[in-house]
Design an enzyme around this catalytic site. Structure first.
Site: not given
Length: 349
Positions: A156-157, A208-209, A214, A235, A237, A261, A266, A298
């Protein structure tokens, strides 16, 4: 059952405000803890039916065992990502639910904001004019129109990001392990393989997640395949990028700029105020010295619409489990492995 008790970890003022407003509909007994969930703080959850956690909470095997011992039945993530949870160890012990989508527009718009800021140096211009310096030397950018953007991950993003960039008149390449050919046709997006995307893209944006396959997909090898002066935006991971390799690419000027981000280490810093202290993370401190690197903490998800959506989905996940024995947004390692056969009750075990 009686009033549902929820232990809410890593609770910031904005979390409490949005969840308290939505909780007026549910009447849950929520206790907010400012600390992260980890092996030291897990004892605070004793006696709570549910724990609500965020991306920097640590839900490893020891934490899971202690939660189960203390009577917790449900882990409710108020995020889409779940790489901080040992899903394999939760299986058969307790259920895990998440917020699969809250505001794809929020994250996609922030990614594009990073692109625009890095390109036109608006963050630098702001500080110059505050010092009465109105010179524009060093602020040269480029027309994004007719340049090529590579979108990695078209959930979706990623799809919203592609649509925004098409609105700028950019050529958009995309890579996804499950390409949506209909979306591509309707939006003039071209699916291609990663090597071709690296080779042709002026801007690469990661949506992507994080999966075992990856981790560190952006590394020395992939950077070598990219255009000179490429812009990289993340933006997604932090561990999608090998930060040491990113730094080498910035130093060699192969990478023209980077907007981050997220950062692979982090958890100690992001969402917290260290303005009165030195940064002890040498890699993060090095990144902050580059004039062509823009880091945000983030915050891509951080809009009022997204916060409300997160609160609504999270509390409804809790209600559906405890009151209706349903788990519409459950995640488990069996699902990730493609081995899960859901029962009619909607539970994974």
């Amino acid at each position: 059952m009686g009033t549902i008790k929820v232990a809410f970890y890593d609770a910031k003022p904005y979390d409490q405000k949005s969840f308290n407003k939505v909780n007026e509909r549910y009447g849950f007994d929520i206790h907010y803890f400012p600390t992260h969930l980890n092996e030291e703080s897990v004892a605070l959850a004793a006696g709570f039916d549910t724990v609500c956690v965020f991306v920097n909470d640590t839900v490893n095997a020891k934490v899971i065992d202690k939660l189960k011992e203390n009577g917790t039945k449900l882990i409710a993530l108020r995020s889409a990502g779940y790489n901080n949870i040992d899903l394999h160890h939760t299986y058969g012990k307790m259920h895990v639910v998440r917020v699969p989508a809250y505001s794809p527009h929020a994250v996609a718009e922030h990614a594009v904001a990073l692109m625009l800021s890095l390109n036109r140096k608006t963050h630098k211009a702001y500080f110059r004019t505050r010092d009465n310096n109105f010179a524009i030397n060093g602020l040269l950018g480029f027309d994004m129109h007719e340049k090529t953007a590579g979108i990695i991950g078209t959930g979706k993003i990623g799809k919203v990001a592609a649509q925004i960039l098409r609105g700028f008149g950019m050529n958009v390449l995309a890579f996804d392990v499950y390409p949506d050919k209909q979306f591509a046709s309707e939006n003039q997006v071209e699916y291609t393989d990663l090597d071709d995307l690296y080779k042709r893209s002026d801007i690469i944006s990661l949506h992507c997640p994080l999966t075992p396959e990856n981790v560190y997909m952006i590394n020395d090898d992939s950077i070598r395949k990219m255009k000179d002066n490429v812009m990289i935006i993340n933006t997604g991971r932090g561990k999608l990028i090998n930060t040491q390799d990113l730094i080498k690419g910035l130093k060699s000027k192969k990478i023209g700029s980077a907007g981050l981000d997220v950062y692979e280490e982090e958890s100690e810093y992001f969402f917290e105020d260290f303005s009165g202290e030195a940064i002890s993370d040498d890699v993060l401190a090095r990144l902050l010295t580059f004039p062509n690197v823009l880091i945000t903490s983030h915050q891509a998800f951080f809009t009022k619409e997204a916060l409300e959506s997160i609160a609504v989905t999270t509390l409804n996940n809790i209600r559906r489990y405890h009151q209706e024995h349903q788990l519409p947004n459950e995640i488990c390692y069996q699902c990730n492995e493609g081995k899960c056969t859901r029962k009619e009750s909607g539970r994974c075990f």
